[in-house]
Design a protein around this motif. Structure first.
Motif, PDB file in Angstrom:
ATOM      1  N   GLY A 260       0.851  -1.181   0.000  1.00 16.15           N
ATOM      2  CA  GLY A 260       0.000   0.000   0.000  1.00 16.15           C
ATOM      3  C   GLY A 260       0.883   1.225   0.000  1.00 16.15           C
ATOM      4  O   GLY A 260       1.843   1.323   0.749  1.00 16.15           O
ATOM      5  N   ARG A 261       0.598   2.185  -0.875  1.00 10.67           N
ATOM      6  CA  ARG A 261       1.472   3.341  -1.022  1.00 10.67           C
ATOM      7  C   ARG A 261       1.698   4.068   0.292  1.00 10.67           C
ATOM      8  O   ARG A 261       0.790   4.240   1.083  1.00 10.67           O
ATOM      9  N   THR A 262       2.930   4.514   0.504  1.00  7.11           N
ATOM     10  CA  THR A 262       3.217   5.382   1.631  1.00  7.11           C
ATOM     11  C   THR A 262       2.585   6.723   1.331  1.00  7.11           C
ATOM     12  O   THR A 262       2.965   7.392   0.382  1.00  7.11           O
ATOM     13  N   GLN A 263       1.613   7.106   2.118  1.00  7.85           N
ATOM     14  CA  GLN A 263       0.849   8.298   1.808  1.00  7.85           C
ATOM     15  C   GLN A 263       1.494   9.532   2.424  1.00  7.85           C
ATOM     16  O   GLN A 263       1.623   9.655   3.628  1.00  7.85           O
ATOM     17  N   LYS A 362       0.828   9.514  10.736  1.00  5.69           N
ATOM     18  CA  LYS A 362       0.087   9.709   9.498  1.00  5.69           C
ATOM     19  C   LYS A 362      -1.229   8.938   9.546  1.00  5.69           C
ATOM     20  O   LYS A 362      -1.330   7.919  10.236  1.00  5.69           O
ATOM     21  N   PRO A 363      -2.233   9.388   8.813  1.00  9.23           N
ATOM     22  CA  PRO A 363      -3.466   8.593   8.692  1.00  9.23           C
ATOM     23  C   PRO A 363      -3.139   7.201   8.163  1.00  9.23           C
ATOM     24  O   PRO A 363      -2.275   7.044   7.295  1.00  9.23           O
ATOM     25  N   LEU A 364      -3.821   6.190   8.676  1.00  5.72           N
ATOM     26  CA  LEU A 364      -3.520   4.810   8.297  1.00  5.72           C
ATOM     27  C   LEU A 364      -3.973   4.532   6.870  1.00  5.72           C
ATOM     28  O   LEU A 364      -5.109   4.849   6.490  1.00  5.72           O
ATOM     29  N   ASN A 365      -3.085   3.901   6.083  1.00  5.45           N
ATOM     30  CA  ASN A 365      -3.494   3.512   4.741  1.00  5.45           C
ATOM     31  C   ASN A 365      -4.255   2.184   4.800  1.00  5.45           C
ATOM     32  O   ASN A 365      -4.359   1.545   5.847  1.00  5.45           O
ATOM     33  N   CYS A 366      -4.792   1.784   3.676  1.00  3.62           N
ATOM     34  CA  CYS A 366      -5.659   0.601   3.643  1.00  3.62           C
ATOM     35  C   CYS A 366      -4.935  -0.658   4.112  1.00  3.62           C
ATOM     36  O   CYS A 366      -5.482  -1.445   4.882  1.00  3.62           O
ATOM     37  N   MET A 367      -3.700  -0.842   3.638  1.00  2.00           N
ATOM     38  CA  MET A 367      -3.007  -2.071   3.977  1.00  2.00           C
ATOM     39  C   MET A 367      -2.697  -2.151   5.462  1.00  2.00           C
ATOM     40  O   MET A 367      -2.734  -3.237   6.054  1.00  2.00           O
ATOM     41  N   SER A 368      -2.410  -1.013   6.082  1.00  2.00           N
ATOM     42  CA  SER A 368      -2.187  -1.002   7.526  1.00  2.00           C
ATOM     43  C   SER A 368      -3.458  -1.394   8.267  1.00  2.00           C
ATOM     44  O   SER A 368      -3.436  -2.165   9.225  1.00  2.00           O
ATOM     45  N   ILE A 369      -4.583  -0.864   7.810  1.00  5.04           N
ATOM     46  CA  ILE A 369      -5.867  -1.172   8.443  1.00  5.04           C
ATOM     47  C   ILE A 369      -6.225  -2.644   8.255  1.00  5.04           C
ATOM     48  O   ILE A 369      -6.765  -3.298   9.157  1.00  5.04           O
ATOM     49  N   ILE A 370      -5.884  -3.188   7.096  1.00  7.68           N
ATOM     50  CA  ILE A 370      -6.229  -4.573   6.775  1.00  7.68           C
ATOM     51  C   ILE A 370      -5.363  -5.567   7.545  1.00  7.68           C
ATOM     52  O   ILE A 370      -5.860  -6.595   8.020  1.00  7.68           O
ATOM     53  N   THR A 371      -4.081  -5.256   7.689  1.00  8.40           N
ATOM     54  CA  THR A 371      -3.142  -6.261   8.184  1.00  8.40           C
ATOM     55  C   THR A 371      -2.678  -6.067   9.626  1.00  8.40           C
ATOM     56  O   THR A 371      -2.249  -7.029  10.263  1.00  8.40           O
ATOM     57  N   SER A 377     -12.777 -10.083  19.382  1.00  7.64           N
ATOM     58  CA  SER A 377     -14.207 -10.055  19.681  1.00  7.64           C
ATOM     59  C   SER A 377     -14.557  -8.780  20.444  1.00  7.64           C
ATOM     60  O   SER A 377     -13.883  -8.409  21.403  1.00  7.64           O
ATOM     61  N   GLY A 378     -15.612  -8.095  19.996  1.00  7.18           N
ATOM     62  CA  GLY A 378     -16.055  -6.879  20.662  1.00  7.18           C
ATOM     63  C   GLY A 378     -15.410  -5.610  20.125  1.00  7.18           C
ATOM     64  O   GLY A 378     -15.786  -4.506  20.521  1.00  7.18           O
ATOM     65  N   GLN A 379     -14.431  -5.775  19.219  1.00  2.67           N
ATOM     66  CA  GLN A 379     -13.788  -4.601  18.616  1.00  2.67           C
ATOM     67  C   GLN A 379     -14.314  -4.403  17.199  1.00  2.67           C
ATOM     68  O   GLN A 379     -14.657  -5.371  16.512  1.00  2.67           O
ATOM     69  N   ILE A 380     -14.368  -3.158  16.750  1.00  4.39           N
ATOM     70  CA  ILE A 380     -15.016  -2.867  15.463  1.00  4.39           C
ATOM     71  C   ILE A 380     -14.100  -2.157  14.478  1.00  4.39           C
ATOM     72  O   ILE A 380     -14.547  -1.750  13.400  1.00  4.39           O
ATOM     73  N   HIS A 381     -12.814  -1.985  14.819  1.00  9.50           N
ATOM     74  CA  HIS A 381     -11.913  -1.304  13.885  1.00  9.50           C
ATOM     75  C   HIS A 381     -11.526  -2.281  12.775  1.00  9.50           C
ATOM     76  O   HIS A 381     -11.985  -3.421  12.730  1.00  9.50           O
ATOM     77  N   LEU A 414     -14.997 -10.746  -4.436  1.00 12.17           N
ATOM     78  CA  LEU A 414     -13.687 -10.121  -4.273  1.00 12.17           C
ATOM     79  C   LEU A 414     -13.158 -10.306  -2.854  1.00 12.17           C
ATOM     80  O   LEU A 414     -11.968 -10.582  -2.647  1.00 12.17           O
ATOM     81  N   THR A 415     -14.022 -10.166  -1.874  1.00 15.01           N
ATOM     82  CA  THR A 415     -13.574 -10.338  -0.484  1.00 15.01           C
ATOM     83  C   THR A 415     -13.219 -11.790  -0.197  1.00 15.01           C
ATOM     84  O   THR A 415     -12.265 -12.062   0.544  1.00 15.01           O
ATOM     85  N   GLU A 416     -13.947 -12.726  -0.785  1.00 14.54           N
ATOM     86  CA  GLU A 416     -13.620 -14.143  -0.600  1.00 14.54           C
ATOM     87  C   GLU A 416     -12.241 -14.463  -1.151  1.00 14.54           C
ATOM     88  O   GLU A 416     -11.525 -15.314  -0.620  1.00 14.54           O
ATOM     89  N   ARG A 417     -11.858 -13.765  -2.216  1.00 17.39           N
ATOM     90  CA  ARG A 417     -10.539 -13.970  -2.823  1.00 17.39           C
ATOM     91  C   ARG A 417      -9.484 -13.053  -2.224  1.00 17.39           C
ATOM     92  O   ARG A 417      -8.370 -12.950  -2.724  1.00 17.39           O
ATOM     93  N   GLU A 418      -9.865 -12.358  -1.146  1.00 18.40           N
ATOM     94  CA  GLU A 418      -8.964 -11.517  -0.355  1.00 18.40           C
ATOM     95  C   GLU A 418      -8.499 -10.276  -1.094  1.00 18.40           C
ATOM     96  O   GLU A 418      -7.441  -9.702  -0.785  1.00 18.40           O
ATOM     97  N   HIS A 419      -9.283  -9.805  -2.053  1.00 17.53           N
ATOM     98  CA  HIS A 419      -8.984  -8.554  -2.746  1.00 17.53           C
ATOM     99  C   HIS A 419      -9.800  -7.435  -2.093  1.00 17.53           C
ATOM    100  O   HIS A 419     -10.737  -6.883  -2.672  1.00 17.53           O
ATOM    101  N   TYR A 420      -9.427  -7.090  -0.876  1.00 17.20           N
ATOM    102  CA  TYR A 420     -10.255  -6.195  -0.067  1.00 17.20           C
ATOM    103  C   TYR A 420     -10.265  -4.763  -0.619  1.00 17.20           C
ATOM    104  O   TYR A 420     -11.309  -4.104  -0.635  1.00 17.20           O
TER     105      TYR A 420
END
Length: 472
Positions: A260-263, A362-371, A377-381, A414-420
């Protein structure tokens, strides 16, 4: 092998990297390249970085287009446009105003830089192999027959041609070719054309496949894939024994392109957003941030990692630390001021670099949020496209206005194939009405929540301008 020329020690930017060079009177006679010979010439650090980054843009654009099942012609057109911006590569028959040798030099060197970068792990090698093959295939298809054959001749790639007698002996089996009388056929080991065998597009006999000239691409792609696969394995072994203290940081930075690009862009939406104006931007939030915002409004609270994810997102749109504190104080309306200051204010200021070691997060990029920091359990991030069950994601999509069953199935697939990230970009297109508007259809994969928001705002503004013009 890459080595550093330390002859000029005035500054880091004056160091150069030595790369092997293709020798001969004409370095790059063809636009096509099997990258069999490493380049050898000195390149600056600026070139090293920019060449790698520019090629990455093309490969990432190609990845997004393929994963999202774009039509072949649409992919070709899009990659042509992206390539012209980042990695132009014109054919010999093109206008001679282009510097063909410089274009091909950049293509050649950039391939070898990324080959080194992507040789580090099995997953990286597989990614690089897949999309370099896809890029070569597009380029080969673009060239005319004479240029293709000239390139293959120079690469000493030949296959056994069927003689006239052999053609006649198998005439009934080969006559499925519409141009049988004029067609040239090659005798190939069947395992070298697995795609044709799988499609039952060739005649097989005693372990041989009889391939017409019209299917030359399959033969060439086999050669390209085999050579690059072996080269990546060799590069992997070389990488382990050639770690260089100066080149390693650059390779580490380049590899972030895969994660994921360094933003570093400014995602501010302008007009100095305030704690009171955040709600006006919610329609532009990506699904991950909409989910957090909705939970915050309903529960008047978010847990630690959800707060960090959402707070950095707000920071990215231009909310100052004081406005962020005001926003969270109002949002946590059932918590008194003393508790808020004790339990929450410090972490909010810390995100802004106003506390602790004063790091500017920095604001989190997508890959950081994903990985990273996957929710328990009980968390929603996290990323809904990864963390939600299929049934929950379906319900969420319907709630957010995705009602077309075909669209829902496409996102779920797409999500089943992990292309989030691709799923998120598809969600953007669907909810913004881009699928029916080819002029505005974005094909690049969204890499960052703030990138999503800014694209949404820009799209709305452009449509408003167009509507105003139409009214006049």
């Amino acid at each position: 092998m890459y080595s550093i020329d330390k002859s000029n020690k005035r500054s880091l930017s004056s160091y150069t990297y030595e790369v092997k060079r293709h020798q001969g009177k004409k370095s790059y006679p063809h636009v096509l390249n099997f990258y069999s010979i490493s380049p050898t010439e000195e390149i600056t650090i600026d070139e090293f970085e920019s060449f790698a980054f520019d090629r990455m843009q093309v490969l990432k654009a190609l990845e997004g287009a393929i994963l999202r099942n774009k039509e072949e012609e649409e992919i070709k057109k899009h990659i042509e446009n992206v390539s012209n911006t980042w990695l132009p590569l014109h054919s010999n028959e093109s206008d001679k105003g282009y510097s063909l040798q410089e274009e091909r030099r950049k293509d050649h060197i950039s391939h070898f830089i990324l080959r080194l970068v992507y040789s580090r792990t099995e997953n990286l090698r597989a990614w690089f192999l897949k999309y370099e093959c896809a890029l070569f295939k597009l380029r080969f298809s673009r060239e005319n027959k004479d240029e293709r054959l000239s390139f293959l001749k120079d690469e000493n790639i030949t296959w056994k041609n069927l003689s006239k007698a052999e053609r006649e002996s198998m005439a009934n089996e080969l006559r499925w070719s519409s141009n049988f009388d004029e067609e040239t056929f090659f005798e190939i080991d069947f395992e070298k054309v697995p795609d044709l065998v799988a499609r039952r597009a060739v005649y097989l006999k005693k372990g041989k496949a009889y391939v017409p000239m019209t299917d030359l691409l399959s033969l060439v792609m086999y050669e390209f894939r085999q050579r690059l696969s072996k080269a990546l394995d060799l590069a992997s072994k070389s990488f382990i024994t050639s770690r260089n203290e100066r080149i390693m940081p650059m390779l580490n930075e380049i590899i972030k392109q895969y994660d994921g690009r360094t933003q570093t862009s400014n995602y501010s939406v302008g007009d100095d957003p305030t704690s009171d104006s955040v709600h006006q931007l919610v329609e532009h939030f990506p699904l991950c941030m909409q989910h957090l915002y909705q939970n915050l409004r309903e529960n008047l609270h978010l847990k630690h990692f959800a707060r960090i994810q959402f707070n950095l997102f707000l920071k990215g749109i231009g909310l100052t630390v004081d406005e962020a504190l005001a926003f969270w104080k109002k949002s946590f309306s059932n918590i008194d001021d003393a508790k808020f200051q004790k339990d929450y204010a410090y972490n909010i200021r810390h995100n802004y670099g106003a506390e602790g070691k004063r790091q500017d997060y920095k604001p989190l990029n997508c890959m950081s949020i994903i990985t990273k920091q996957r929710p328990n359990s009980g968390q929603i991030h996290g990323c809904p496209f990864r963390e939600f069950s299929q049934s929950n994601l379906r319900s969420k999509l319907v709630q957010m206005g995705v009602r077309n069953e075909e669209h829902i199935r496409e996102i779920l697939s797409l999500t089943e194939r992990e292309h989030y990230q691709v799923a998120c970009t598809k969600y953007f297109e669907i909810t913004k009405g881009l699928l029916d508007d080819n002029d505005e259809n974005i094909i690049e994969t969204i890499e960052h929540p703030n990138e999503y928001l800014k694209a949404s705002i820009s799209l709305k503004k452009n449509r408003m301008k167009m509507n105003n013009k139409d009214d006049k």
